[in-house]
Write an enzyme that holds these catalytic residues in place. Structure first.
Site, PDB file in Angstrom:
ATOM      1  N   SER A 167      20.615  52.618  50.086  1.00 57.63           N
ATOM      2  CA  SER A 167      19.724  53.540  50.678  1.00 57.63           C
ATOM      3  C   SER A 167      18.817  52.846  51.443  1.00 57.63           C
ATOM      4  O   SER A 167      18.675  51.643  51.487  1.00 57.63           O
ATOM      5  CB  SER A 167      18.771  54.096  49.347  1.00 57.63           C
ATOM      6  OG  SER A 167      17.975  52.932  48.789  1.00 57.63           O
ATOM      7  N   LYS A 168      18.233  53.677  52.446  1.00 63.25           N
ATOM      8  CA  LYS A 168      17.465  52.903  53.405  1.00 63.25           C
ATOM      9  C   LYS A 168      16.251  52.168  52.752  1.00 63.25           C
ATOM     10  O   LYS A 168      15.664  51.266  53.412  1.00 63.25           O
ATOM     11  CB  LYS A 168      16.693  54.275  54.360  1.00 63.25           C
ATOM     12  CG  LYS A 168      17.633  54.625  55.458  1.00 63.25           C
ATOM     13  CD  LYS A 168      16.939  55.682  56.092  1.00 63.25           C
ATOM     14  CE  LYS A 168      17.046  57.047  55.416  1.00 63.25           C
ATOM     15  NZ  LYS A 168      16.596  58.419  55.941  1.00 63.25           N
ATOM     16  N   ARG A 169      15.963  52.475  51.724  1.00 63.59           N
ATOM     17  CA  ARG A 169      14.709  51.724  51.222  1.00 63.59           C
ATOM     18  C   ARG A 169      15.047  50.316  50.813  1.00 63.59           C
ATOM     19  O   ARG A 169      14.180  49.261  50.620  1.00 63.59           O
ATOM     20  CB  ARG A 169      14.246  52.303  50.061  1.00 63.59           C
ATOM     21  CG  ARG A 169      12.986  53.594  50.142  1.00 63.59           C
ATOM     22  CD  ARG A 169      12.392  54.034  49.091  1.00 63.59           C
ATOM     23  NE  ARG A 169      13.591  54.730  48.074  1.00 63.59           N
ATOM     24  CZ  ARG A 169      13.828  54.441  46.966  1.00 63.59           C
ATOM     25  NH1 ARG A 169      13.416  53.110  46.575  1.00 63.59           N
ATOM     26  NH2 ARG A 169      14.617  54.865  46.267  1.00 63.59           N
ATOM     27  N   LYS A 170      16.441  50.202  50.402  1.00 67.19           N
ATOM     28  CA  LYS A 170      16.735  48.771  49.831  1.00 67.19           C
ATOM     29  C   LYS A 170      17.905  47.972  50.739  1.00 67.19           C
ATOM     30  O   LYS A 170      17.993  46.730  50.501  1.00 67.19           O
ATOM     31  CB  LYS A 170      17.361  49.111  48.556  1.00 67.19           C
ATOM     32  CG  LYS A 170      16.532  49.643  47.385  1.00 67.19           C
ATOM     33  CD  LYS A 170      17.105  49.390  46.096  1.00 67.19           C
ATOM     34  CE  LYS A 170      16.058  50.091  45.125  1.00 67.19           C
ATOM     35  NZ  LYS A 170      16.432  50.952  44.431  1.00 67.19           N
ATOM     36  N   VAL A 184      21.006  50.672  56.847  1.00 68.61           N
ATOM     37  CA  VAL A 184      21.973  51.507  56.637  1.00 68.61           C
ATOM     38  C   VAL A 184      22.608  51.736  58.134  1.00 68.61           C
ATOM     39  O   VAL A 184      23.625  52.239  57.936  1.00 68.61           O
ATOM     40  CB  VAL A 184      21.810  52.925  55.972  1.00 68.61           C
ATOM     41  CG1 VAL A 184      21.575  52.452  54.518  1.00 68.61           C
ATOM     42  CG2 VAL A 184      20.643  53.692  56.515  1.00 68.61           C
TER      43      VAL A 184
END
Ligand code: GLU
Length: 470
Positions: A252-255, A258
């Site tokens: 995911s974009k948060r981690k 991407v």
């Protein structure tokens, strides 16, 4: 004829790195089998379209070197390859299903559907369409159509039995029909949903193998029901692993970054990205004279031994640090003449090829990304404004007086500096460090005398003078 595809939706900034993985295995599988690889843009969710996304997706595929045989900008025998340009087809096929009794008109308004959901929630039922419009008589339907009531077309899913399909990677997968909702196929805006669009197009475009990520498994029984309703032959289905964060959650974009463009802008090499992604569910088998499990290999090598059934259903976590390491390995493997061009383009021709050529051999070993060339070589362009550690001015004065009279070659520089150290009775290493600091400001730099050669005599002496005078 083997025909594979990816069908990205232009609803994100660019091609998702997960889609890059899916593209890679589709591409390698098709090419290994002398087949065709196709790009289809699935742009039917009009509310989520992102302007420019389609163009960026295609540009990223080109940058990665994943060449497609058919697609929106290259055309092909089944054009157009953008679903928004094929609306008449979906209407026609949805109508065909209605005529066959495999689909039905549904006139329920959003308010009715919302109430239905609430009632089901109160009864602790899973939300589903209660099929009320399936019971409408022909006359009622005619009447509503004449009154121009808005409608969608829904798939009539059998309420009993199971839908089963074979997955080349995962084996047999079954779903109970009673758990499958009467899926909307055609929306009231005249656009198909993903399910109708994907099945109609995969059939018409003669896709032999539908290879995609595991997140689409739960959609597949709906597709199988559609193929059966149309009387079409099923393609081979293969659901590969999705990319995961180290904590196993979906990438995911948060981690993790991407978008393919992020990797490009950071200075990753396409070959390294593809090689790293290849390892996400697959490993290189032993080949003549080569051990198996080698981590660094080309896509050509991958093609030689790639089999879809060897893909593991669950891949290792996507590890940016490892990709970075691999990128560094690729940088070192690349010939200087080629790498020079890549750096030149990467920095939009901001630095001359001559400058890159001179400095590259000195920093190549320490580069993990193309972007790092700039910071690793900045001291060549700018004299230091501060020193990481103090310099010994007396020592430098001695060096300066001697070097001023010397020619500038590696041998002369080294001999002279060593001699000065001897005369001063200091360790050569200590003197060299003072010179290095005076020239670059930094303790860790490329080899000293190579650095002095690139800086040239005039600039080197100017920097030494400045260090002495401060
Ligand atoms: N449009 C879908 C996507 O966004 C395609 C999924 C599939 O390959 O069927 O990835």
């Amino acid at each position: 004829m083997i025909r594979t595809r990816i069908a990205p939706s232009p609803t994100g900034e660019d091609l998702h790195i997960g889609n890059v993985y899916t593209a890679l295995i589709n591409y390698v599988f098709a090419k290994k089998n002398q087949g065709k690889f196709i790009i289809r843009i699935e742009d039917t969710d009009r509310t989520r379209l992102v302007p420019g996304s389609k163009e960026r997706i295609l540009a990223s595929l080109k940058w990665l070197g994943i060449n497609y045989d058919e697609g929106p900008d290259v055309g092909g025998p089944f054009a157009p390859y953008e679903q928004s340009k094929r609306l008449d087809l979906y209407k026609k096929y949805a109508q065909e299903l209605v005529d066959k009794g495999a689909a039905y008109y549904c006139f329920c308004t959003p308010e009715i559907l919302e109430q239905m959901r609430k009632d089901q929630q109160a009864k602790k039922e899973l939300p589903h369409y209660d099929q009320r419009c399936k019971k409408l008589s022909k006359a009622q339907i005619k009447d509503k159509l004449e009154k121009k009531e808005k409608y969608v077309i829904r798939l009539a899913v059998p309420s009993e039995g199971t839908t089963t399909f074979n997955d080349l990677i995962r084996g047999e997968i079954s779903f109970e029909n009673k758990l499958i909702d009467d899926q909307v196929l055609l929306k009231s805006d005249g656009y198909p949903t993903y399910h109708l669009g994907v099945v109609v197009d995969d059939h018409l475009m003669e896709i032999s193998h539908v290879i995609r990520a595991e997140e689409w498994i739960s959609s597949t029984p709906k597709h199988v029901l559609l193929y059966k309703a149309f009387g079409w032959t099923l393609p081979v289905f293969a659901h590969g692993p999705i990319l995961r964060n180290p904590d196993r959650s979906k990438l995911s974009k948060r981690k993790n970054p991407v978008w393919a463009s992020w990797y490009r802008e950071e200075g990753f090499l396409p070959e390294a990205i593809l090689n790293y992604l290849a390892l996400m569910g697959w490993s290189l088998p032993a080949q003549a004279g080569m051990p198996d499990g080698r981590e660094i290999f080309t896509i050509k090598e991958m093609m030689k031994s790639f089999r879809l059934e060897d893909i593991k259903p669950v891949g290792p976590a996507f590890d940016l640090t490892k990709l970075l390491w691999m990128n560094g390995e690729y940088i070192r493997k690349t010939q200087n003449s080629k790498l020079k061009g890549q750096i030149y383009e990467f920095f939009n021709k901001r630095y001359s090829k001559e400058e890159i050529e001179k400095t590259l051999p000195l920093v190549k070993d320490r580069m993990k990304k193309l972007s790092e060339w700039e910071s690793l070589t900045d001291f060549f362009r700018k004299a230091p404004t501060s020193y990481e550690i103090p310099v010994n001015k007396d020592h430098l004065k001695n060096v300066l007086t001697v070097l001023e009279k010397k020619d500038w070659s590696h041998e002369i520089l080294e001999q002279t500096s060593r001699k000065v150290a001897e005369e001063l009775k200091v360790k050569a290493g200590d003197l060299f460090m003072s010179i290095r600091i005076a020239l670059t400001g930094k303790k860790a730099t490329p080899p000293l005398f190579e650095t002095m050669l690139v800086l040239e005599k005039e600039e080197s002496l100017a920097r030494l003078k400045r260090a002495v005078s401060l």
